[in-house]
Design an enzyme around this catalytic site. Structure first.
Site, PDB file in Angstrom:
ATOM      1  N   LYS A 195       0.885  -1.102  -0.173  1.00 58.71           N
ATOM      2  CA  LYS A 195      -0.189   0.286  -0.019  1.00 58.71           C
ATOM      3  C   LYS A 195       0.636   1.098  -0.031  1.00 58.71           C
ATOM      4  O   LYS A 195       1.678   1.506   1.015  1.00 58.71           O
ATOM      5  CB  LYS A 195      -0.877  -0.117   1.139  1.00 58.71           C
ATOM      6  CG  LYS A 195      -1.864   1.203   1.165  1.00 58.71           C
ATOM      7  CD  LYS A 195      -2.650   1.455   1.945  1.00 58.71           C
ATOM      8  CE  LYS A 195      -1.979   2.672   2.995  1.00 58.71           C
ATOM      9  NZ  LYS A 195      -1.643   3.928   2.174  1.00 58.71           N
ATOM     10  N   GLY A 247       7.217   5.066   8.806  1.00 60.92           N
ATOM     11  CA  GLY A 247       5.989   6.005   8.839  1.00 60.92           C
ATOM     12  C   GLY A 247       6.517   6.386  10.178  1.00 60.92           C
ATOM     13  O   GLY A 247       7.250   6.080  10.781  1.00 60.92           O
ATOM     14  N   SER A 248       5.419   6.519  10.650  1.00 63.77           N
ATOM     15  CA  SER A 248       5.653   8.028  11.912  1.00 63.77           C
ATOM     16  C   SER A 248       5.577   6.916  12.946  1.00 63.77           C
ATOM     17  O   SER A 248       4.923   5.496  12.722  1.00 63.77           O
ATOM     18  CB  SER A 248       4.305   8.498  11.888  1.00 63.77           C
ATOM     19  OG  SER A 248       2.483   7.360  12.248  1.00 63.77           O
ATOM     20  N   THR A 249       6.210   7.379  14.626  1.00 70.47           N
ATOM     21  CA  THR A 249       6.132   6.043  15.029  1.00 70.47           C
ATOM     22  C   THR A 249       4.794   6.115  15.639  1.00 70.47           C
ATOM     23  O   THR A 249       4.896   4.611  16.501  1.00 70.47           O
ATOM     24  CB  THR A 249       6.803   7.061  16.285  1.00 70.47           C
ATOM     25  OG1 THR A 249       8.724   7.299  15.523  1.00 70.47           O
ATOM     26  CG2 THR A 249       7.133   6.075  17.573  1.00 70.47           C
ATOM     27  N   GLU A 250       4.017   6.558  15.334  1.00 67.94           N
ATOM     28  CA  GLU A 250       2.284   6.532  15.739  1.00 67.94           C
ATOM     29  C   GLU A 250       1.580   6.012  15.968  1.00 67.94           C
ATOM     30  O   GLU A 250       1.267   4.124  15.988  1.00 67.94           O
ATOM     31  CB  GLU A 250       2.413   8.248  15.971  1.00 67.94           C
ATOM     32  CG  GLU A 250       0.727   7.755  16.435  1.00 67.94           C
ATOM     33  CD  GLU A 250      -0.818   9.326  16.134  1.00 67.94           C
ATOM     34  OE1 GLU A 250       0.133  10.097  15.308  1.00 67.94           O
ATOM     35  OE2 GLU A 250      -1.161   9.399  15.961  1.00 67.94           O
ATOM     36  N   GLY A 252       3.255   2.913  13.798  1.00 70.61           N
ATOM     37  CA  GLY A 252       4.215   2.168  14.051  1.00 70.61           C
ATOM     38  C   GLY A 252       4.035   1.766  15.763  1.00 70.61           C
ATOM     39  O   GLY A 252       3.426   0.129  15.084  1.00 70.61           O
ATOM     40  N   GLU A 269       9.782   0.926  10.787  1.00 71.18           N
ATOM     41  CA  GLU A 269      11.341   1.707  10.368  1.00 71.18           C
ATOM     42  C   GLU A 269      10.657   2.636  10.631  1.00 71.18           C
ATOM     43  O   GLU A 269       9.502   3.411   9.657  1.00 71.18           O
ATOM     44  CB  GLU A 269      11.401   1.868   8.988  1.00 71.18           C
ATOM     45  CG  GLU A 269      12.860   2.719   8.686  1.00 71.18           C
ATOM     46  CD  GLU A 269      12.923   3.506   8.289  1.00 71.18           C
ATOM     47  OE1 GLU A 269      12.431   4.701   8.926  1.00 71.18           O
ATOM     48  OE2 GLU A 269      13.490   3.942   6.753  1.00 71.18           O
ATOM     49  N   CYS A 303      13.643  10.776   7.088  1.00 65.02           N
ATOM     50  CA  CYS A 303      13.239   9.982   8.532  1.00 65.02           C
ATOM     51  C   CYS A 303      14.932   9.993   8.766  1.00 65.02           C
ATOM     52  O   CYS A 303      15.030  10.337  10.613  1.00 65.02           O
ATOM     53  CB  CYS A 303      12.604   8.468   8.718  1.00 65.02           C
ATOM     54  SG  CYS A 303      14.129   7.528   7.595  1.00 65.02           S
ATOM     55  N   GLU A 400       9.401  15.095  16.110  1.00 64.48           N
ATOM     56  CA  GLU A 400      10.623  14.768  14.389  1.00 64.48           C
ATOM     57  C   GLU A 400       9.427  15.704  13.327  1.00 64.48           C
ATOM     58  O   GLU A 400       8.138  16.107  13.680  1.00 64.48           O
ATOM     59  CB  GLU A 400      10.002  14.036  13.656  1.00 64.48           C
ATOM     60  CG  GLU A 400      10.551  13.293  12.645  1.00 64.48           C
ATOM     61  CD  GLU A 400      10.345  12.286  12.476  1.00 64.48           C
ATOM     62  OE1 GLU A 400       9.203  11.844  12.458  1.00 64.48           O
ATOM     63  OE2 GLU A 400      10.596  11.905  11.569  1.00 64.48           O
TER      64      GLU A 400
HETATM   65  P1  NDP Z   1       1.901   7.572   8.986  1.00 65.12           P
HETATM   66  O1  NDP Z   1       2.589   7.219   9.346  1.00 65.12           O
HETATM   67  O2  NDP Z   1       0.330   7.928   8.689  1.00 65.12           O
HETATM   68  O3  NDP Z   1       1.986   6.960   6.691  1.00 65.12           O
HETATM   69  C1  NDP Z   1       3.124   6.636   6.315  1.00 65.12           C
HETATM   70  C2  NDP Z   1       1.659   5.035   6.345  1.00 65.12           C
HETATM   71  O4  NDP Z   1       1.272   4.235   6.690  1.00 65.12           O
HETATM   72  C3  NDP Z   1       0.831   5.186   5.231  1.00 65.12           C
HETATM   73  O5  NDP Z   1       0.781   4.418   4.121  1.00 65.12           O
HETATM   74  C4  NDP Z   1      -0.532   5.614   5.350  1.00 65.12           C
HETATM   75  O6  NDP Z   1      -1.345   5.600   4.846  1.00 65.12           O
HETATM   76  C5  NDP Z   1      -0.390   5.061   6.521  1.00 65.12           C
HETATM   77  N1  NDP Z   1      -1.059   4.594   7.334  1.00 65.12           N
HETATM   78  C6  NDP Z   1      -1.609   5.084   8.342  1.00 65.12           C
HETATM   79  N2  NDP Z   1      -2.378   4.625   9.137  1.00 65.12           N
HETATM   80  C7  NDP Z   1      -2.424   3.494   9.094  1.00 65.12           C
HETATM   81  C8  NDP Z   1      -2.551   2.431  10.514  1.00 65.12           C
HETATM   82  N3  NDP Z   1      -3.894   2.410  10.755  1.00 65.12           N
HETATM   83  N4  NDP Z   1      -2.749   1.316   9.936  1.00 65.12           N
HETATM   84  C9  NDP Z   1      -1.762   1.191   8.837  1.00 65.12           C
HETATM   85  N5  NDP Z   1      -1.514   2.038   8.043  1.00 65.12           N
HETATM   86  C10 NDP Z   1      -1.381   2.615   8.434  1.00 65.12           C
HETATM   87  O7  NDP Z   1       2.453   9.290   8.144  1.00 65.12           O
HETATM   88  P2  NDP Z   1       1.968  10.081   7.734  1.00 65.12           P
HETATM   89  O8  NDP Z   1       1.739  10.714   6.383  1.00 65.12           O
HETATM   90  O9  NDP Z   1       0.791  10.833   8.525  1.00 65.12           O
HETATM   91  O10 NDP Z   1       2.858  11.700   8.518  1.00 65.12           O
HETATM   92  C11 NDP Z   1       2.767  11.685   9.436  1.00 65.12           C
HETATM   93  C12 NDP Z   1       4.282  12.445  10.831  1.00 65.12           C
HETATM   94  O11 NDP Z   1       5.182  10.707  10.452  1.00 65.12           O
HETATM   95  C13 NDP Z   1       5.033  12.995   9.511  1.00 65.12           C
HETATM   96  O12 NDP Z   1       5.259  14.640   9.869  1.00 65.12           O
HETATM   97  C14 NDP Z   1       6.102  12.722  10.279  1.00 65.12           C
HETATM   98  O13 NDP Z   1       7.001  13.203  11.537  1.00 65.12           O
HETATM   99  C15 NDP Z   1       5.916  10.962  10.236  1.00 65.12           C
HETATM  100  N6  NDP Z   1       6.206  10.016   8.800  1.00 65.12           N
HETATM  101  C16 NDP Z   1       7.889   9.517   9.180  1.00 65.12           C
HETATM  102  C17 NDP Z   1       8.653   8.648   8.655  1.00 65.12           C
HETATM  103  C18 NDP Z   1       9.486   8.160   8.230  1.00 65.12           C
HETATM  104  O14 NDP Z   1      10.051   7.752   6.926  1.00 65.12           O
HETATM  105  N7  NDP Z   1      10.287   7.592   9.477  1.00 65.12           N
HETATM  106  C19 NDP Z   1       7.673   8.672   6.805  1.00 65.12           C
HETATM  107  C20 NDP Z   1       6.156   9.249   6.960  1.00 65.12           C
HETATM  108  C21 NDP Z   1       6.043  10.269   8.410  1.00 65.12           C
HETATM  109  P3  NDP Z   1      -1.530   7.125   4.152  1.00 65.12           P
HETATM  110  O15 NDP Z   1      -0.658   7.623   3.498  1.00 65.12           O
HETATM  111  O16 NDP Z   1      -2.675   7.074   3.680  1.00 65.12           O
HETATM  112  O17 NDP Z   1      -2.291   7.953   5.791  1.00 65.12           O
END
Ligand code: NDP
Length: 491
Positions: A195, A247-250, A252, A269, A303, A400
């Site tokens: 996804k 993606g985000s720590t939250e 994750g 990650e 990140c 972050e």
């Molecule tokens: P998210 O963690 O929400 O997004 C990462 C991926 O996870 C996207 O494909 C997202 O879909 C998907 N996702 C969101 N919610 C869920 C869930 N409950 N279960 C499974 N998958 C999910 O990051 P955001 O795009 O909201 O960014 C928010 C913050 O996160 C940024 O400001 C940054 O600080 C941090 N971030 C860190 C990254 C890294 O590489 N470490 C990368 C991206 C963000 P969708 O895009 O549709 O929401």
């Protein structure tokens, strides 16, 4: 000029040395009006769609499927079918051929992919062209090389594929994160449901065309687009054996809680708040370049960005002065212009997050500097920003920001640098700038970070493992280590 030509003092010197526009043509990209999900080698008509846009001017680019539970289920079934139907049992040397083919096709079509990546994500074309695309292809080449050598990589452990991998990627390096996840999974004999992020689905959808060109058996890679709900459905699907998330720590943490006790393998990650540590014996001009690359590369949507700069007190003033001068030469603007250094912020939501954190930095007492630059009226933009007078407790030093915002702090001794650098819940990356090799090793042993760069920053190589400690996640991507999460072993 010949020796006899008289000397002239009135040579025409232009007053204005600004760069003329050098836009990359977007004609190489053919967008469809509407995209479905790529399931079992065919396009599945989506029940719901949403509009994906270009962050540089909010131009609507295409309609994309919002994956439902039924779509995810069909994709997982297709992946299970392809797994059982031969992919997992295929000799490694045969799987490798597909990976090499994909790598070559990415190289051949790299301009098209680079333009689309910059259009849909906002990053400067020179980065998508010179970093994202070459690295994405390199990952497929690299893991293609491992596919028939797994027995040698893990001797006496009888490596076997895990099954169906559910992969969820973010919007900052859309195609590269896809490559980081898909290449090792396929090399090890797994099948995939991926996804992409909601805001950047288009290069993943173009990648489906590459899969068809490479004649990858149907169902080995399936792509379902949508927002976080689609990701959550994939995480929870019982037919998935492993989840790889960036993606985000939250989010994750939420995924880890959801999978506890399920038996599914998991790698995370997550975020970072890297320390870039500059000692007074460093080559200052090179360090300034490294600092700029560390935080303004990809608008700071990285990140492992060097978002906390620790400067030894004795060089604080000259370094800040040089940095400000360098910032004034950064060109912010159209991502498709080949001269652009800092492109558009990926989404309105991300822009609002950056603005909110920057406002908190001002309120808490940090001093802000932004070089004079004219930002485009439409789209999402944020000027490169430096904060000085930052205390460790400020939100801009703890959270972050994921934007082009640098927080500068100081230190006196190496011990103090280590203590301050490690004072974060994250542990993804760090940088050290010094002329002394012994100090580099001393620091690298003490910095609690998965990657430590020395006298450079943001360097990536498919052969080098990448991943974090603490709230930055666990598991490694890249290198030999990147194979392990996609394998089961006889222990
Ligand atoms: P998210 O963690 O929400 O997004 C990462 C991926 O996870 C996207 O494909 C997202 O879909 C998907 N996702 C969101 N919610 C869920 C869930 N409950 N279960 C499974 N998958 C999910 O990051 P955001 O795009 O909201 O960014 C928010 C913050 O996160 C940024 O400001 C940054 O600080 C941090 N971030 C860190 C990254 C890294 O590489 N470490 C990368 C991206 C963000 P969708 O895009 O549709 O929401």
């Amino acid at each position: 000029m010949s020796e006899l030509d008289p000397r002239s003092d009135d040579l025409a010197v232009p007053d204005d040395w600004t760069y003329a526009p050098a836009p990359e043509s977007r004609e190489v990209v053919r967008l469809r009006e509407r995209y479905g999900h790529f399931v079992g080698g065919s396009w599945l008509e989506p029940a719901e769609t949403y509009e994906t846009i270009a962050p540089r001017d909010e131009e609507a680019l295409a309609l994309v499927g919002q994956g439902t539970a039924a779509d995810v289920d069909r994709a997982v079934q297709a992946a299970r079918g392809a797994y059982a139907d031969g992919w997992s049992a295929l000799p490694g040397s045969e799987r490798a051929k597909y990976l090499f083919r994909i790598a070559r096709l990415l190289q051949e079509r790299s301009r098209e992919f680079a333009v689309l990546e910059s259009l849909n994500g906002g990053k400067p074309i020179k980065e998508s062209r010179d970093v994202d695309l070459p690295l994405a292809a390199a990952h497929f080449f690299y893991y293609g090389g491992w596919a028939d050598k797994l027995e040698y990589a893990f001797p006496n452990r009888r490596p076997r594929p895990v099954g169906v991998a559910g992969q969820i990627i973010p919007w900052n390096f859309p195609l590269l994160m896809l490559a980081w996840k898909v290449a090792p999974a396929l090399a090890c004999g797994n099948t995939v449901v991926l996804k992409p992020a909601e805001t950047t689905p288009l290069t993943a959808l173009l990648f489906c065309d590459v899969l068809r060109q490479a004649e990858l058996p149907p169902g080995v890679v399936n792509i379902v687009t949508g927002d976080g709900r689609t990701g959550a459905t994939l995480v929870e699907h019982e037919g998935v054996d492993k989840i790889a998330f960036t993606g985000s720590t939250e989010v994750g943490k939420a995924i880890q809680r959801r999978l506890a006790g399920s038996g599914k393998k998991l790698t995370l990650e997550l975020g970072g708040k890297a320390a870039n540590v500059v000692f007074d014996d460093c080559a200052l001009d090179q360090a300034v370049e490294g600092i700029v690359n560390g935080i303004y590369f990809n608008q700071g949507h990285v990140c492992c960005a060097g978002s906390r700069l620790f400067v030894q007190e004795s060089i604080h003033e000259p370094l800040v002065e040089k940095l400000k001068r360098r910032l004034s030469t950064l060109r912010v603007g159209d991502p498709l212009d080949k001269n652009t250094d800092v492109g558009a912020i990926n989404s309105r939501a991300q822009l609002e997050k950056i603005e909110e954190l920057v406002a908190s930095g001002r309120e808490e007492g940090a001093e802000i500097y932004q070089p004079p630059c004219v930002l485009p009226e439409r789209g999402y933009w944020f000027a490169p920003t430096v904060f000085t007078n930052v205390a460790q407790s400020y939100r801009i030093a703890q959270e972050e920001i994921f934007g082009p915002v640098l927080s500068i702090l100081t230190f006196r001794t190496p011990d103090e640098a280590v203590e301050k650098a490690n004072n974060t819940p994250y542990g993804l990356s760090a940088g050290v700038w010094t002329e002394k090799g012994s100090r580099i090793l001393w620091m690298a042993q003490r910095l609690r970070a998965g990657v430590v760069w020395a006298n450079t920053y943001n360097r990536f190589d498919p052969a080098s493992p990448f991943g974090g400690y603490k709230e930055s996640g666990f598991g490694r991507e890249g290198g030999l280590h990147g194979l392990e999460p996609y394998l089961e072993f006889d222990e």
